[in-house]
Design an enzyme around this catalytic site. Sequence first.
Site, short mmCIF file in Angstrom:
data_model
loop_
_atom_site.label_atom_id
_atom_site.label_comp_id
_atom_site.label_asym_id
_atom_site.label_seq_id
_atom_site.Cartn_x
_atom_site.Cartn_y
_atom_site.Cartn_z
N TYR A 108 3.31 1.92 1.77
CA TYR A 108 4.88 2.16 2.58
C TYR A 108 5.60 1.84 3.07
CZ TYR A 108 -0.15 3.05 4.74
OH TYR A 108 -1.76 3.33 5.16
N HIS A 166 -2.09 5.19 -2.34
CA HIS A 166 -2.79 6.13 -2.45
C HIS A 166 -2.96 7.28 -3.11
CE1 HIS A 166 -3.88 4.85 2.25
NE2 HIS A 166 -2.37 4.87 2.11
N ARG A 189 3.22 -8.76 4.50
CA ARG A 189 1.70 -7.89 3.75
C ARG A 189 2.50 -7.42 2.36
NH1 ARG A 189 -3.60 -6.72 3.24
NH2 ARG A 189 -4.09 -4.81 1.99
N TRP A 248 -13.36 11.03 -5.55
CA TRP A 248 -12.53 11.03 -6.59
C TRP A 248 -12.97 9.69 -7.82
CZ3 TRP A 248 -8.96 7.74 -8.04
CH2 TRP A 248 -9.25 6.21 -7.00
N GLN A 274 -17.04 5.77 4.28
CA GLN A 274 -17.59 7.08 5.18
C GLN A 274 -16.83 6.78 6.62
OE1 GLN A 274 -21.66 6.70 2.83
NE2 GLN A 274 -21.47 9.24 3.52
N GLU A 309 1.43 -1.32 -0.13
CA GLU A 309 -0.20 0.04 -0.18
C GLU A 309 0.77 1.33 -0.05
OE1 GLU A 309 -3.07 -2.71 0.91
OE2 GLU A 309 -1.42 -2.98 1.23
#
Length: 668
Positions: A167, A253, A215, A564, A340, A165
Amino acid sequence: MYERALQPGRIGDLALPHRIIMGAMHLGIEATGDDRDLAAFYAERARGGAGLIVTGGAAVSRSGVGGPGYALVNEPDGWSRLARIPPAVHASGALVALQLFHAGRYARPDGPHPVAPSAVHSKFAGATPHALTEAEILRTVADFARGAERAAAVGFDAVEVMASEGYLLNQFLSPLTNRRDDAWGGDAERRMRFPLDVLRAVRERVGPSFPVVFRISGTDLMPGSSTSEEVTAFARALQAGGVDALNVGVGWHESAVPTVQTLTPPGAWVPYAEAVKAAVGDLPVIAGNRINTLTLADQVLARGVDFVSMARPFLADPDFIAKHKRGQAHLVNLCVGCNQACVDRSLADEPVSCMVNPHAVPSPTAPGPVSSGADRSYAVVGGGPAGLSAARELARSGARVTLFEAEAELGGQFRLARLVPGKADYGSTIRYYREELHRLGVDVRLARRIGPDDLDALRAFDGVVVASGGQPRRVGVPGAHLPLVMDYAEAFLNGAEGEVVIIGGGGVSVDLAHRIVGAPHSAEEFLRDYGLVKQAAVPAEGPRLTILSRSARIGSGMGRSTRWAVLASLRRRGVRVRTGIRYQEIVPGGVMIGTTDGGTETIAADTVVIAAGQERDTAAPELLKRVGVPFLTVGSAAGGRDAVEAFEQGVRAARHLMNDTARSRPTR
């Protein structure tokens, strides 16, 4: 049923009761509030049948925190908070792994300056990181090892090292963010050195029998990043280094491809885990991302991976596994993938929750329920999200509850939301609350609109929650009465034909546009749509559609992680957007708007849909004022902004009402 998902499995020396792993989620309470709440969160999931739980990421150093709510595994205060988790989870019957984490260039710039393999600017964090020196790299490797050692010492059953992800470890692997030309970068082999050294150092500290999971990223979804061949090589190198399992994630991201939003078909990312499994043979491989039902998990396991990671489904329902084992799948509160209250709040450094389960994470600000409502009787007016939430909360206290719903079906706006591409699971929320209210003995009266004739009936209740919602607003534009005009509820239910113009630029308009023009339904169509398979995407055919908005921003109020992606999907389908509009008149054949030079322009339309919000219901509150019974108004009827607020307001109103009526009125 679910014979694969509920079959025992093994990771290293850990014997697991089934093949579902509760994946890591940042909760936003790891470093704040009462540390007993953190342990209680995981213990509740353990009691609900979770086998192996992976905690949210615990930063191995201050430079690696993702925000102010992150735990710090190598500092005394953070360590003492984390140490409460293993005994609580073990006492509740499950195992727990600590995720070791370093955000790298994704770290918040308002803390210690972000660090990374190279000084490549991060749009996500809004900062250019400091390029780590060799001494700093070696110190970071030692930080991971020290964190693993502490995890083992305090009773965690395993560690998971975050190397996905986008990182820090993932940043070292990618040529986009690792531009070094030394022992730590320059080619694929040297880019692997840092994560492999982390594994080596961790293994030396915890010994050969303590389970270590990595991971890894099955695909970064970033043009120019690691190739599939490099992912495979990394997986094999980890296997040779003694890792006990690989958990396969996807995406960064910054990626322009949604990974966990409702737009992403469930199971879309499984092929990337399957590719890793094919490369490592007998080594356990965990698939995840956007798998939210045990039925789908069973199908995924049948395809060859060993375990399935499910994170947010355990937010939505802590008893997710236990209910399936009891044959109560119909009572599962399903994660709908809205993001959300979980992902969006995490990105905003706020404590997370769950839209469909406001009880998801302990909150010190929530009003405490009374001990029992067994001698009291309450009414709920309205069966949308706020009313359903309130009715459930009242009934859980033992009170007698009657719910009045004007329509023939519960659900309120969720009856429309489930029609939006990717949001079919919103219908499962209606199903869950319908079944749950039945289980709790709530008297549900459908097609029953409260009116003046109900004054005497309402006086019999100790209190009332008004959740009667509202009606679509008809904006004051001349011509709104013409036959080509419909409101958004009509368009959701019946569709819109020909050249369509939507007046209004909020979240409802965006959802409606998505409903009208469609979106990929299958995982294969989704991957093709985003260019992730060799076959080129076929241009979408559908109605021509234009969104008109007075505001300069479309989709206001939509979540940061979703807006987006949906807008990009609409652009790919040719939806036109006009902002800063001054409406003049709706005329046969279109919508007349003002232009900057003082003239007018007509936007052609066969159908005009008004999606400009709601007029809240004031009739029910006015009626109750005449009755004199205590009441609270929630959801759209109180001007609520979204479904997260509606579900939360329903719980709060129920608790406040029970507390107030317990003090002010005698029990019967």
